[in-house]
Design a protein around this motif. Structure first.
Motif, short mmCIF file in Angstrom:
data_model
loop_
_atom_site.label_atom_id
_atom_site.label_comp_id
_atom_site.label_asym_id
_atom_site.label_seq_id
_atom_site.Cartn_x
_atom_site.Cartn_y
_atom_site.Cartn_z
N THR A 108 30.80 110.29 8.00
CA THR A 108 30.82 110.90 9.34
C THR A 108 29.75 110.27 10.20
OG1 THR A 108 31.67 113.00 8.50
CG2 THR A 108 30.53 113.04 10.62
N LEU A 109 30.16 109.77 11.36
CA LEU A 109 29.20 109.18 12.30
C LEU A 109 28.79 110.21 13.33
CD1 LEU A 109 27.73 106.62 13.35
CD2 LEU A 109 29.69 106.27 14.85
N GLN A 110 27.51 110.39 13.47
CA GLN A 110 27.01 111.30 14.49
C GLN A 110 26.24 110.52 15.55
OE1 GLN A 110 24.74 114.30 12.38
NE2 GLN A 110 26.53 115.65 12.29
N THR A 111 26.41 110.95 16.79
CA THR A 111 25.55 110.45 17.86
C THR A 111 24.65 111.59 18.27
OG1 THR A 111 27.32 109.00 18.63
CG2 THR A 111 25.47 109.36 20.11
N LEU A 112 23.36 111.38 18.08
CA LEU A 112 22.37 112.40 18.40
C LEU A 112 21.69 112.02 19.70
CD1 LEU A 112 21.92 111.54 15.03
CD2 LEU A 112 21.20 113.91 15.17
N GLY A 113 21.27 113.01 20.44
CA GLY A 113 20.61 112.73 21.70
C GLY A 113 19.36 113.57 21.88
#
Lengths: 197, 164
Positions: free
Chosen positions: B155-160
């Motif tokens: 699972t790829l997450q984009t965190l900000g």
């Protein structure tokens, strides 16, 4: 062997033929889409626009309304990664059909084409700001998901807005597509997969 | 911007190291490497120039490179960019690059004027930058089965995070 006709009763997908370029340039540079569509506010001359038309793009087709021969949209497949089985989809509809079923008909056809011609298992899309609302009917379809929002990733006018990231998985979409679209000539891929009918 | 000791702007002389690093990471993580496929140094340099907005080289000691940190996909309109960090796959190099990541993150907001920084990381293999700065991130986007192979689904997450 006759190539499949990528068309429905109402729309057809055409290659980027020069006779439609002025209309395409006008559509993509319209004030209503300039900041949220891929050009993101770039004020390109016609020559600059044509030169950059295939930048990063693996496949793209004009959406033509068959009854009028008018350009009503552009659909693109870009940033393809065959190793991961991914590609990105972008869709622009002419203002006259935006938000209508006709506006999405060419997109649905192009998605089926992308899954048919490319070894992809998922297409992603990004919607800037309020554009996400236009996808509300799409994301209710089988295989479609919204994965989240990049917070404050884009600027539209003076406002920072979120960018919604979604995806369409191949198998559920293709099964749905084969039932839904009134194809005048069924693409070969569906003929070759009787189990999906 | 004042750079920490052992950190310099990446330049042409570092392309060969970057190429070796990409090859090595490809061998360790065949589907996760930043660069995807083996490339020539020249092709890799062109790729980096196209995708990476700013890159710094981190050294363990003079002449011994540990890895890269940088920012990619910079959007000047929204003031956003992605944090990038990659190290030679040794504990010593990872630790050295990890030391620099908080500096880059702070500098991105204070000196580069960014409003928000994103970071891509796999749930199953957290990115070096996330391991170096684990707190303060929000998960903006989570894409299941970004990598999907028999016996492997990541699972790829984009965190900000915004300016603090």
């Amino acid at each position: 062997v006759k190539a499949p006709e990528w068309e429905t009763r109402r729309v057809q997908l055409l290659p980027i033929v020069s006779s439609y370029l002025p209309a395409l340039h006008e559509m993509e540079n319209g004030a209503d889409v300039l900041e949220t569509w891929r050009l993101r506010g770039a004020d390109l001359t016609f020559e600059q626009y044509v030169q950059g038309l295939w930048k990063g793009v693996a496949d793209q087709r004009l959406v033509i309304q068959k009854s009028t021969d008018q350009l009503i949209g552009l659909v693109q497949l870009y940033n393809v990664d065959l190793r991961l089985g991914h590609g990105w989809l972008s869709v622009i509809a002419h203002a006259s059909v935006r938000g209508t079923p006709l506006g999405f008909e060419g997109a649905g056809l192009f998605i089926a084409r992308a899954f048919d011609l490319w070894d992809l298992r998922r297409l992603y899309f990004a919607a800037v700001g309020d554009n996400a609302a236009q996808y509300s009917s799409v994301v209710r379809q089988p295989g479609c998901s919204i994965y989240g929002q990049l917070k404050l990733r884009a600027k539209v006018g003076d406002e920072l807005v979120n960018v919604t990231i979604g995806g369409i998985d191949r198998n559920p979409w293709c099964e749905r597509f084969a039932r839904r679209f009134p194809l005048s000539e069924t693409p070969r891929s569906f003929e070759a997969e009787p189990s999906k009918k | 911007v004042s750079l920490p000791d052992g950190v310099v702007l990446a330049s042409e002389e570092h392309v060969e190291f970057c190429f070796l690093l990409s090859v090595l990471l490809d061998q360790r993580w065949p589907l996760v490497s930043r660069f995807g496929v083996l490339r020539t140094p020249l092709a890799l340099a062109e790729l980096l120039q196209a995708e990476v907005s700013l890159a710094f080289v981190v050294s363990l000691e003079p002449g011994v490179l540990a890895g890269f940190v940088g920012m990619s996909a910079y959007d000047p309109d929204s003031g956003t960019s992605y944090l990038e960090a990659v190290s030679w796959p040794t504990a010593e190099a990872e630790a050295r690059v990890s030391e620099v990541i908080p500096w880059l993150l702070k500098t991105a907001f204070s000196d580069f004027g960014l409003q928000r920084v994103y970071l891509e990381s796999y749930v199953e293999a957290p990115a070096l930058a996330l391991r170096a700065v684990p707190d303060g991130w929000n998960v903006d986007v989570s894409i299941p089965e970004y990598i999907s192979l028999p016996g492997r689904s990541w699972t790829l997450q984009t965190l900000g995070r915004g300016a603090e």
